[in-house]
Design a protein around this motif. Structure first.
Motif, short mmCIF file in Angstrom:
data_model
loop_
_atom_site.label_atom_id
_atom_site.label_comp_id
_atom_site.label_asym_id
_atom_site.label_seq_id
_atom_site.Cartn_x
_atom_site.Cartn_y
_atom_site.Cartn_z
N GLU A 1 0.84 -1.19 0.00
CA GLU A 1 0.00 0.00 0.00
C GLU A 1 0.88 1.24 0.00
O GLU A 1 1.83 1.37 0.76
N GLY A 2 0.55 2.16 -0.88
CA GLY A 2 1.32 3.38 -1.02
C GLY A 2 2.37 3.32 -2.11
O GLY A 2 2.94 4.34 -2.49
N GLU A 3 2.63 2.11 -2.64
CA GLU A 3 3.61 1.95 -3.72
C GLU A 3 2.99 1.35 -4.98
O GLU A 3 3.70 0.90 -5.87
N GLU A 4 1.65 1.39 -5.04
CA GLU A 4 0.97 0.77 -6.18
C GLU A 4 1.36 1.40 -7.51
O GLU A 4 1.23 0.76 -8.56
N MET A 5 1.83 2.64 -7.47
CA MET A 5 2.16 3.33 -8.71
C MET A 5 3.34 2.69 -9.45
O MET A 5 3.55 2.93 -10.63
N TYR A 6 4.11 1.85 -8.76
CA TYR A 6 5.28 1.24 -9.39
C TYR A 6 4.93 0.01 -10.23
O TYR A 6 5.58 -0.28 -11.23
N GLN A 7 3.96 -0.79 -9.81
CA GLN A 7 3.80 -2.14 -10.34
C GLN A 7 3.34 -2.18 -11.79
O GLN A 7 2.70 -1.26 -12.30
N LYS B 1 9.15 -1.73 -10.44
CA LYS B 1 10.17 -0.85 -9.85
C LYS B 1 11.41 -0.78 -10.73
O LYS B 1 12.02 0.28 -10.88
N LEU B 2 11.79 -1.92 -11.30
CA LEU B 2 12.93 -1.93 -12.21
C LEU B 2 12.68 -1.00 -13.38
O LEU B 2 13.56 -0.24 -13.80
N ASN B 3 11.45 -1.03 -13.91
CA ASN B 3 11.10 -0.18 -15.04
C ASN B 3 11.02 1.29 -14.63
O ASN B 3 11.46 2.18 -15.36
N TYR B 4 10.51 1.55 -13.43
CA TYR B 4 10.34 2.92 -12.95
C TYR B 4 11.68 3.61 -12.73
O TYR B 4 11.84 4.79 -13.03
N PHE B 5 12.66 2.87 -12.21
CA PHE B 5 13.94 3.48 -11.86
C PHE B 5 15.02 3.30 -12.92
O PHE B 5 15.93 4.13 -13.02
N LEU B 6 14.98 2.23 -13.71
CA LEU B 6 16.07 1.96 -14.65
C LEU B 6 15.63 1.82 -16.10
O LEU B 6 16.46 1.82 -17.00
#
Length: 481
Positions: free
Chosen positions: A239-245, A337-342
């Protein structure tokens, strides 16, 4: 913070409940950190593009002339955007964005050179004993074998990238020059990463997760959807990190790299190399709506009758999220997360990106199969390491504090590696961490960690009942032993 040419810059942002420790040069739990006042930086005389003068340490650093020279943007760390992925490492940080990471400090560069020299002194034994899968030669002509190869040069190049560039405001920890055992902290961190990589992927001769979870005496093809009690497409962000997936796409297709015949004996196969076919995923229309199991007798997939995996799946639709990388990432949150950051999402949204042309949510197999970035498998594993392992702080277990305590205590408190094994395999230091997920006792991981320490010239403590002569060379030792 630190000062460089009169400009104050942030060294590292720490997660909630942690603060930056100057003693270990990394984030640590608040109770272990004594904060001093921020430094006041003297103004510079005028703007200058020249490099800051590197102060010479009080003690002469180890000689590194015997180690190979850096070939990824040699000595050009002042502009991080110049990384070009030479030696098969990470792709270059995109120059399209104005938000380019700051150049590494002289202390970071010094630490990187120290780690590199130490590893170079032992690179032959590391390659022979850790990076070459048993039963397989160091190289193969097949494309799949090349994609499954974990080379020393790939490791070295990727470490340089993650030490100096990093991701998600984290970098690979290489110790500190300000503590008595400061550089040993970094070396043991590298040893821990390597040991977990050997257990997760290298020993299997595969960048991709291998099919291994027997259910009712059979090996389901639908294990692509999850093994050992996990359901990978249901591994969403907290919860709170759903924007990454990533979103699950039922039309997505992917196939893991094949494992060469000699490696299959170490991946659940028979002596004649009849190992399960690589994991694959695809829509229901590709295989009549269901999948079967692997038949070891015929050496082929048996499609009748449908066979469930441990989570009850009898098909592989939307199941492209199996483990990949040196330390394997799996699930829609991890790839997101891999896609969001790298990856491509970082590039599209104006952030620095090592792989601006790779959308890990549309092509998770790129971690293991993209020919442009053959060592992305190292970067992916290090990304998980710096964002999930180094930052881990739950209950009475802080990875960074346990790392320091393990080194300062003489390399003999094995609760350190037991907790680490739980974090890597299940996400917590005291497994089992989730209902229905199988527990791994960590004995093999402990043994591999001890072996890795010795290969790097470190002598583990005597509490494990093993012999303790270091197999690798320490810095400054002659090769004539």
């Amino acid at each position: 913070v630190s000062c460089s040419n009169g400009v104050a810059g942030v060294v590292q942002r720490c997660s909630q409940g942690m603060a930056y420790s100057t003693r270990i040069s990394a984030c640590n739990i608040l109770s272990q950190v004594t904060c001093s006042s921020d430094p006041t930086c003297p103004p510079t005389k005028s703007p200058s593009n020249s490099r800051p003068t590197t102060r010479q340490p009080a003690t002469e650093p180890p000689t590194v002339t015997a180690s190979p020279s850096f070939s990824t943007a040699d000595n050009n760390y002042e502009s991080v955007g110049s990384f070009d992925g030479a030696n098969g490492g990470g792709g270059g940080v995109s120059n399209e964005s104005e938000n380019v990471p700051a150049r590494p400090s002289p202390a970071v560069l010094e630490g990187m050179y120290v780690m590199d020299a130490h590893m170079a002194a032992n690179k032959i034994v590391l390659t022979r004993e850790l990076l070459t899968n048993p039963g397989r030669g160091p190289s193969s002509s097949s494309a799949s074998a090349a994609m499954n190869d974990f080379s020393y040069m790939g490791l070295r190049s990727s470490l340089q990238t993650m030490i100096t560039v990093g991701a998600a405001n984290q970098t690979f920890y290489i110790g500190t020059p300000s503590a008595e055992n400061g550089r040993a902290y970094g070396l043991v961190n590298i040893a821990a990463f390597l040991a977990m990589s050997v257990e997760d992927s290298i020993s299997h001769g595969s960048c991709d997760e291998v099919n291994h979870d027997l259910v009712g005496g059979t090996l389901p093809i639908s294990n692509a959807c999850g093994q050992d009690g996990w359901s990978y497409h249901d591994m969403t962000c907290a919860e709170g990190e759903e924007m990454y997936q990533c979103e699950v796409d039922p039309t997505m297709r992917a196939t893991a790299n094949d494992v060469d015949v000699s490696s299959r004996r170490n991946s659940g196969g028979t002596d004649d190399g009849r190992a399960p076919t690589p994991l694959y995923c695809g829509p229901l229309t590709d295989y009549d709506g269901y999948t079967g199991h692997w038949d070891y007798v015929s050496g082929a997939e048996s499609t009748h009758p449908p066979v469930e995996n441990g989570s009850g799946k009898t098909d592989v639709e939307g199941c492209c999220w199996w483990g990949r990388g040196s330390i394997q990432i799996r699930g829609v949150c991890a790839y997101g997360k891999l896609n969001y950051f790298l990856g491509k999402r970082a590039y599209d949204e104006g952030r620095p990106s090592m792989f601006p042309d790779v959308d890990f949510c549309r092509d998770p197999q790129a971690v293991c199969s993209n020919p442009k970035y053959p060592d992305l498998k190292w970067i992916a594993g290090m990304f998980r390491w710096i964002t999930e392992v180094q930052t881990y702080n739950q209950g009475d277990y802080s990875y960074m504090q346990r790392l320091v305590d393990f080194v300062d205590g003489g390399l003999q408190d094995w609760t350190f590696v037991h907790g680490l094994s739980g974090i890597v395999t299940q996400g917590c230091h005291e497994p089992p961490c989730a209902f229905g997920v199988e527990f791994e006792d960590g004995a093999s991981r402990k043994a591999t960690f001890i072996r890795t320490l010795k290969l790097l010239g470190l002598s583990p403590g005597k509490s494990d009942g093993m012999t303790h002569a270091a197999d690798g060379r320490r810095l400054g030792e002659s090769s004539n032993r």
